[in-house]
Structures are given as structure tokens and as C-alpha cells.
Design a protein around this motif. Sequence first.
Motif, PDB file in Angstrom:
ATOM      1  N   ASP A  76      12.913  12.308  -3.815  1.00  0.00           N
ATOM      2  CA  ASP A  76      12.150  12.763  -4.974  1.00  0.00           C
ATOM      3  C   ASP A  76      11.794  11.600  -5.908  1.00  0.00           C
ATOM      4  OD1 ASP A  76      14.669  12.236  -5.906  1.00  0.00           O
ATOM      5  OD2 ASP A  76      14.993  14.208  -6.832  1.00  0.00           O
ATOM      6  N   LYS A  77      11.870  10.387  -5.377  1.00  0.00           N
ATOM      7  CA  LYS A  77      11.514   9.214  -6.173  1.00  0.00           C
ATOM      8  C   LYS A  77      10.111   8.744  -5.799  1.00  0.00           C
ATOM      9  CE  LYS A  77      16.222   7.309  -6.120  1.00  0.00           C
ATOM     10  NZ  LYS A  77      16.847   8.241  -5.165  1.00  0.00           N
ATOM     11  N   THR A  78       9.357   8.343  -6.809  1.00  0.00           N
ATOM     12  CA  THR A  78       7.998   7.880  -6.560  1.00  0.00           C
ATOM     13  C   THR A  78       7.775   6.513  -7.183  1.00  0.00           C
ATOM     14  OG1 THR A  78       7.196  10.155  -6.642  1.00  0.00           O
ATOM     15  CG2 THR A  78       5.552   8.421  -6.866  1.00  0.00           C
ATOM     16  N   GLY A  79       7.247   5.603  -6.396  1.00  0.00           N
ATOM     17  CA  GLY A  79       6.822   4.310  -6.924  1.00  0.00           C
ATOM     18  C   GLY A  79       5.314   4.277  -6.885  1.00  0.00           C
ATOM     19  N   PHE A  80       4.689   3.721  -7.936  1.00  0.00           N
ATOM     20  CA  PHE A  80       3.239   3.806  -8.032  1.00  0.00           C
ATOM     21  C   PHE A  80       2.658   2.555  -8.666  1.00  0.00           C
ATOM     22  CE2 PHE A  80      -0.554   5.550 -10.445  1.00  0.00           C
ATOM     23  CZ  PHE A  80      -1.356   5.678  -9.328  1.00  0.00           C
ATOM     24  N   SER A  81       1.568   2.121  -8.086  1.00  0.00           N
ATOM     25  CA  SER A  81       0.865   0.982  -8.633  1.00  0.00           C
ATOM     26  C   SER A  81      -0.605   1.162  -8.293  1.00  0.00           C
ATOM     27  CB  SER A  81       1.419  -0.301  -8.016  1.00  0.00           C
ATOM     28  OG  SER A  81       0.745  -1.413  -8.529  1.00  0.00           O
ATOM     29  N   TYR A  82      -1.484   0.475  -9.010  1.00  0.00           N
ATOM     30  CA  TYR A  82      -2.907   0.615  -8.682  1.00  0.00           C
ATOM     31  C   TYR A  82      -3.656  -0.649  -9.045  1.00  0.00           C
ATOM     32  CZ  TYR A  82      -3.010   1.925 -13.629  1.00  0.00           C
ATOM     33  OH  TYR A  82      -2.835   1.948 -14.983  1.00  0.00           O
ATOM     34  N   SER A  83      -4.839  -0.726  -8.534  1.00  0.00           N
ATOM     35  CA  SER A  83      -5.645  -1.911  -8.786  1.00  0.00           C
ATOM     36  C   SER A  83      -7.102  -1.516  -8.836  1.00  0.00           C
ATOM     37  CB  SER A  83      -5.430  -2.917  -7.658  1.00  0.00           C
ATOM     38  OG  SER A  83      -6.386  -3.944  -7.758  1.00  0.00           O
ATOM     39  N   ALA A  97       4.705  -3.541  -5.264  1.00  0.00           N
ATOM     40  CA  ALA A  97       5.191  -2.968  -6.525  1.00  0.00           C
ATOM     41  C   ALA A  97       5.635  -1.531  -6.316  1.00  0.00           C
ATOM     42  CB  ALA A  97       4.096  -3.049  -7.589  1.00  0.00           C
ATOM     43  N   ALA A 100       8.964  -0.879  -4.654  1.00  0.00           N
ATOM     44  CA  ALA A 100      10.163  -1.299  -5.382  1.00  0.00           C
ATOM     45  C   ALA A 100      11.041  -0.107  -5.730  1.00  0.00           C
ATOM     46  CB  ALA A 100       9.766  -2.058  -6.661  1.00  0.00           C
ATOM     47  N   ILE A 101      10.502   1.099  -5.538  1.00  0.00           N
ATOM     48  CA  ILE A 101      11.282   2.305  -5.794  1.00  0.00           C
ATOM     49  C   ILE A 101      12.483   2.374  -4.852  1.00  0.00           C
ATOM     50  CG2 ILE A 101       9.996   3.836  -4.202  1.00  0.00           C
ATOM     51  CD1 ILE A 101      11.018   4.763  -7.729  1.00  0.00           C
ATOM     52  N   HIS A 103      15.106   0.097  -2.194  1.00  0.00           N
ATOM     53  CA  HIS A 103      15.523  -1.269  -1.910  1.00  0.00           C
ATOM     54  C   HIS A 103      15.542  -1.504  -0.410  1.00  0.00           C
ATOM     55  CE1 HIS A 103      16.801  -1.570  -6.082  1.00  0.00           C
ATOM     56  NE2 HIS A 103      17.155  -0.324  -5.903  1.00  0.00           N
ATOM     57  N   TYR A 353      -7.661   7.257  -9.368  1.00  0.00           N
ATOM     58  CA  TYR A 353      -6.777   6.373  -8.602  1.00  0.00           C
ATOM     59  C   TYR A 353      -5.645   5.829  -9.464  1.00  0.00           C
ATOM     60  CZ  TYR A 353      -9.064   2.481 -10.986  1.00  0.00           C
ATOM     61  OH  TYR A 353      -9.521   1.623 -11.941  1.00  0.00           O
ATOM     62  N   LEU A 356      -0.954   9.474 -10.818  1.00  0.00           N
ATOM     63  CA  LEU A 356      -0.209  10.062  -9.698  1.00  0.00           C
ATOM     64  C   LEU A 356      -0.648  11.500  -9.441  1.00  0.00           C
ATOM     65  CD1 LEU A 356       3.475   8.940 -10.315  1.00  0.00           C
ATOM     66  CD2 LEU A 356       2.170   8.611  -8.205  1.00  0.00           C
TER      67      LEU A 356
END
Lengths: 480, 446
Positions: A76-83, A97, A100-101, A103, A353, A356
Motif C-alpha cells: 500500500d506504499k506509493t512512490g511518485f515522481s514526474y517530469s 525517485a 525510492a519507496i 529499498h 501526469y 497520482l
Amino acid sequence: MTQALDFARAHILSPSGLDEQSLGSVLSQLLGPTIDYGDLYFQLSRSESWGLEDGIVKSGSYNIEQGVGVRAISGDKTGFSYSDEILLPALMDASKAARAIAHSHQTGQVQAWQQPSGHHLYLPMDPLGSLSEQDKIDLLHRADAEARKLDPRVSQVNVSLAGVHEVMLVAASDGTLAADVRPLVRMNVSVIIEQNGRREQGSAGGGGRVGYEYFIEDDRGMDYVREAVRMAGVNLESIEAPAGTMDVVLGPGWPGVLLHEAIGHGLEGDFNRKKTSAFSGRIGEQVAARGVTVVDDGTMENRRGSLNIDDEGTGSQCTTLIEDGILKGYMQDKMNARLMGVDSTGNGRRESYAHLPMPRMTNTYMLAGEHDPEEIIASVDKGLYAVNFGGGQVDITSGKFVFSASEAYLIENGKLGAPVKGATLIGNGPDVLTRVSMIGNDLKLDTGVGVCGKDGQSVPVGVGQPTLRVDGLTVGGTGG
Amino acid sequence: MSEQSLPHSLDDLKQAVQQVLERAADQGATSAEAAVSSDVGLSVTARLGEVETLEYHKDQGVGVTVYFGQCKGSASTSDLRTEAINEAVEAACRIARYTAKDPCSGLAEAELMAYDYPDLDLDHPWGIDAEQAIELAREIEAAAMDVDQRITNSDGGSVNAYRGGWVYGNSHGFVGGYVSTRHSLSCTVVGEQDGGMQRDYWYSASRKPEELEGAESVGQRAAERTLRRLGGRRIGTQQAAVLFSADVARSLVGHFVGAIRGSALYRKASFLLDQLGEPVFPEFMHLHEAPHLPGALGSAPFDSEGVRNMAKDLVKDGVLKTYVLDSYSACKLGLANTGNAGGVRNLIVEPTAGDLDSLVRDMGTGLLVTELIGHGINMVTGDYSRGASGFWVENGELAYPVEEITIAGNLRDMFQGIQAVGSDVDLRGSIRTGSILLDRMMIAGE
């Protein structure tokens, strides 16, 4: 669908030198033993708006937005990045990035690409080019002239026209590769009528996943003008709204915002997975009167809330939320569906984009019943008939919701009385539908103006319902 | 990332502005204005002891407005590359070919430009990395969950760190910009009692990380606010005194600002038309704007048209002293520009009484409102009707929590009916007010 995918490839991927293979390698970098799922969401959107005020088209704007969002999910963990750069190095950075949620520094296996089945609910067209600039300007001027002709007391007219041409492509580690081209247009008319120093406003509008010619066909644009002028005229005669608990008859169409606030949000999968909704754990229970059936339907042609596929690539559906009074199901995106052990219902949506995805509504409405609308009004001794609303809001945990009437009338002895000023109606989501005592045979959808906000993200939605009698709603007027 | 370095320096952004202005001139625009921004942020939520979301934000944008004589066109893009900027400028110029001549259209006057603008101490980057932010978010939530066993669930503790650069320029030759930060800690938890659930939240926000409330305090206050709502009930329909707690009183002051804003006034879409020089609040009330307060959340060294902004009274002795105008609305109304393009910055409502407890005592009997929902405000007429929850007050003390009611009135009467403004000023936004006590409103309930 294939057409949309080809279009998205040509307009989003190719110009950046990307293809399925490079997307696959970004996704496999994103994945790892502890990452269950990852997706890349590419978006290219062109939007414009035109505004008329004081009888002239004085403003116009054009917006270009593009970028890619990278999401990694672990349980239930979310890592998010955008460009905003759709280029391989930027994608790789964003995916580093996002992951990174969890390891881990291993890579994972992406499923073979498959194109999910979607719909053909609207044409993959560019609405911005559906009318010439001059024709857009002419439409705005005609609306202004019509308003002033209809009622000489009209002192202000604001008309706006807006269109969006959006192309999205989603590539996910589960093999999803899908795209959609989504047109969306909207026209709004707002007037102020002035008489003896009193000023009142009326507004109306509509739209959908179509071109601007929609507003010219069947004279729809001018219908909005007539509706706005009519509403302002009614409000000019309005007296104090009553205060207190009373029987309320809600008109058909846009008053369906009741369903959106009272039960819709509370049935979104995220709140129910976390058990923070007043509806958590209540599937199979009676939450509405017999005869009440409510659906969320993303598959309606050309409608503002419709989607060929949702923003996770799942085909949209018609999901039954309440059937004959019994709570049947929640609206799900992929993550919440997986965590709850069910399938996505095609309700995974995101503003852009840079946001989430989460479970969101599409077009939410109640099916028709058997009563004649006149019969419903005639059944009320003393109450309120509310036909137009502004927005609403809900606290999904306590279940308390509001929606604000912008056009309403007193009902006395089964007959419509004086119009009353706008007032907020408040109720308790889990029990308001148990107090629906009559359902009309006049199901209507709204005209296509709905915007739903959740966690700071806005998405276009639709609502609808037949005329409804609800016993004992609290009306927040100023009258005794 | 941990240093919160911006992908584009202020100099880069200034260059982008110049590029836009030059491109507009090349296209034949008689004048133009542009704003360019670049922001980075880290946003973390921990729920039930574990990290739930980790979001890296990186946003940028260019907005341009071109004028061909008195015809204008606007465009924006999230893409700072030359081709995208050129496309945006061309789109704006194309639009300007179709818009009508508008005598008030154009840049703010050159002599109003804030060529020499102050440094307001707005930039305080937070060198927190993802690991540390996750740990802090966990601490916030843990503090909330520990308060009472009736706190049974959570929407999590959150940590946000933002830094952004913003540059504005126009063809008067003005180019100005600044970097600012905004950080926050927040927490939302759910409490349960007798089968009913309630949730509430608390947050702390500041431009300076060291001025944020402690993690424990944020969590505890969120829990306390949630707990006190448990067992909420309805009250009868009646007229009563209403006390808006400081955080919700801010919205009331916001409606006042909305009504004296130029764009509402020239459209005659305000309930405060023609009120300049007239009493709109009781005589004991004073409201002023302080846009240059060092380090404050609402501060800005110039307005969003490059115009010099300065401290001024909006309301003195209850009398409306000025509207809030930008160049366009000032022209439409035939008044002077007040340097308020982009809004009012640090609006301060001067306290007239003691803290919240003393206002509750002064009220004696009535409703303390701590949350409002819905949008039932008609800015043309001032009619006001919103959903509310809070506490019923008897004998100057909180008696029990109240929910599922509405409060209604007309904003003009409500403003005139203000009895006191508390000293419990909420500093977490651009409007700074304490709690506000109103003589009476209509409450709809059972």
C-alpha cells in the motif's frame, strides 16, 4: 482504441525518440522484488478558452501541457515522481525517485504488452479546431445578444467557451499499453438582472466529449442563455428560504449532485480500504429505500464524465453501487482493488501526469422509478422543491454532506409557491437515501458542467437522477 | 533534492522571461508581459506507522499575455524549452487577432513598476531528505494515535517541503523575481465512539522550517480536535449568536475581500457595490494589508503585474477605505491601481478582544463553529448558507459537539453584526484573523 494508440505513439513517444522497448526498460528499472506494480503515464494536452464580457470578446487563452508521471507501488506504499520532459534520461531519473519507496536495487520483469479492451464513446478528435476562431467569437456574440434581447433588465452578460484536446498513454508493468484521445468542450453563460436596485444572478451551461458544433446544433448554446436569464428572473422574485427540517422534492438532472456527495465519495475504494468511510464494511446492507438503484457509468457516449479507458488503462464500466436499496459495490482503481482482492472498476483517474491516480467517479446517477413528477410535488403538504444547485461537499468519515440550491420554490398543500433564495441542504449520507419516498419516471442527466474535487485534484464528472422526494432534509434558509 | 535546489535559477527564469518578451516583439506585439516559475517539492505521508506516499514534485510554467494595441491574447505552457515557449507566444498572438479592442486592456502604468523592490526574507529551504521526512511524518501520526484509544484510524501524518522561484517581466523593462519556500506538517486521524466516526486535522505551515510546530504537538492537536467531535448531535432550528473559530473566520474575511475585489465590482457582481467611504463593519474594526511583512506566508515584494505594493488600511473605524484593484479593474472603475493584482497579501484583522476562551465566555449561549462545508455563498447578494459543525455553548462553556446543521444570514448584516475579534490570531495564511463573534445567525437543525 488502436487508432488512439497510434496517435499517442506518433505525438508523444516518437518525437522524444521513445518506443515500447524503451518504456519496457524504464519499467523494468522501476520494478524490483518489493515493487508490485509500476506505471508510466504520458500526457499531452492543448486547451483554450474564450471569454465575452461587456459585449466584447476581450480575452482568450491557450495552454500547452505535457509530461510523464512515474509511479511505483509496493503493497500500500506509493512512490511518485514526474517530469515535464518526455525524454529517456528524465524518465530514468523519475523512476529512480519513485522507486525510492522500496529499498531494493534489483530490476524486475515486465509483462508482455497487451492492449486492454476499451470503448469508442467519443471521437478521437481535436475540438479546438472544430469551429473556426471567427465562428467561436460569433457564437459568444450571439449568446450576448440573445440574453439582452430576452430581458431588457439584463445588465451583465458573461459567456465563456472552453475546449481541451488531451492525449494520454499509459504503460504499466502488468503489460498494459493503452492510449486515449479525449476531447472536452464546455460553454457557460452567466447573467445579472437588475431591477429597482436589486441584482440577481443566473447561470447555465453544458458540454461534453464533442466538438464546439455541439453548441450550435439544436440551438443548445442559446438554450443555456435562455436558462440563465430565466433563472436570474426567478431569483429576482425570491423570498427568504425556510430554515429547518422538511420534506424536499429534488428536480431531475443536476440535483443528482446529491448522489455524488451523499454516497458517491463514500463508495470510493480508497476510503473503504482504509475504513475511513461511513460506508466501510457495509456491502450487502440496506443503505437506501427499496426501489433506489444507483450506478456509476463511465460508458455513456459523448458525456463529460465518460472515458474509453481510465487513467490506468482499464476499460470504463457501468458499476452498480446500490441496487434496490442494497449496497452492492465500491468504485476501484488498480491499487485499491488489488489490496481489497477485487477487480478495478475502471475508476482510476488523475487530474494530470503530475498527480497520482485514485478512485474517482465518472457519471453517477439514479435509475428512474414510476412516479409522475407532478404527482410527487402534489404529495407534499409543506416543503421545498429544489431544481438547480451549485456545488456540494462531504465529510466521508462522519457521512455529513451538503449541497447548495440555487433555484428552489416553496411547496404548500401540494402546489408550487414562491421562489426562495439559495440555501444549503445538509444531511447524513448513509441514511439520506433511506428517506427517499418517491422516485420519478423522468431520469435526466446533467448538461455537462460537473467538476469534482478530491485531494486537490479536479476531474470532469456527470450526475443525474429522476425527480425525487426525500423526507426530512435540513434546509438552511434564514426564514423562521 | 535534499538541498531543495531549483532546476532553474532566478537568472534562468529571467532569461526565459526576456526570451518570451523578445519573441512577442518579433511577432509584432506592441507590448507583452510574462511570468515564469519553477518549483520543487517533497511530500510524504505516513499512515498507520508506515510510509504511504512519497512524492517528488517538480513543476514549471510560463505564462504570457501579448497586446496588439488594445487587443490581447494569453497562453501558457509547462514546457520551458525554446520551441514550446515560441509556440505559446505564437498562440497568444493568434488569439489577440480575434479578441476585441478593450480600452482598459494593457500593462500597468510604467511609473507604478516596483523597480526597487525589497528582499522579504521568504526563502528558507528545508534540507530534509525523504528518509527524514518519512520519520517525521511517522512521529506526527504516532503522537496522534497515542492520545486516546478512541483514536482508531488515520489518514496519516504528512510532511511537505516546497521551494519555488517566480519571475515576472513586461515590456516596460521591468523584470523582477524572488524565491520563496513553504513548508508544512499536518495530521488527520479518525476517532470512534458508539459506532460513530469523526475525523479532524491540524497543520502547521511556515516559510521557515524551524518555525514549524513540533511533530508531537501537530499530532496531539489533530487527535484532540477529532476526539472533541465524538458524540456530535443536532440542535433545534433557532436564531443564536455564532462564534467562528480563527481558522474558519478566515473564510468570512475572505468573502469580504472577494466583495471589494475590482473584478467583482466592475461586473456589479458584489454585495459591497458603492460602499467606498461607507461603514461596512462596526466602528471598532480595523483591517489593514501588510504585503511586506518579512518572512510571512502572504508576503510579496510586488504584485503580479510588477506594481509596487504597500501597506494600507482597507477598513478604518469600520469604514471601507479602499477597494483592491489591479490595472484592468482600476481602469474599468476609473480609480487608481492599488497594487493588488493577484490578491491581498497579509490582510490583518486587528483583534478587539481576548482569546477564544474569553470570547466563548462573552458569548454565553450560542454556537461555536469549528468547521464549515459547502459553497452556499452568493457574492452578488451576500446571501450566506453553509453546513457547519462545532460546539453548543452554554453559560460561557462548551456544552456538547454539534453536527449536521446549517448557518445562514446575509454577509452585509453578518459583518455589521460582529461583536468582537479574538486575539487568537491564526498565522497560517495570507489572511490573519482571530476568532470572530457574530450577534446572531439563523441555525437550521432538527
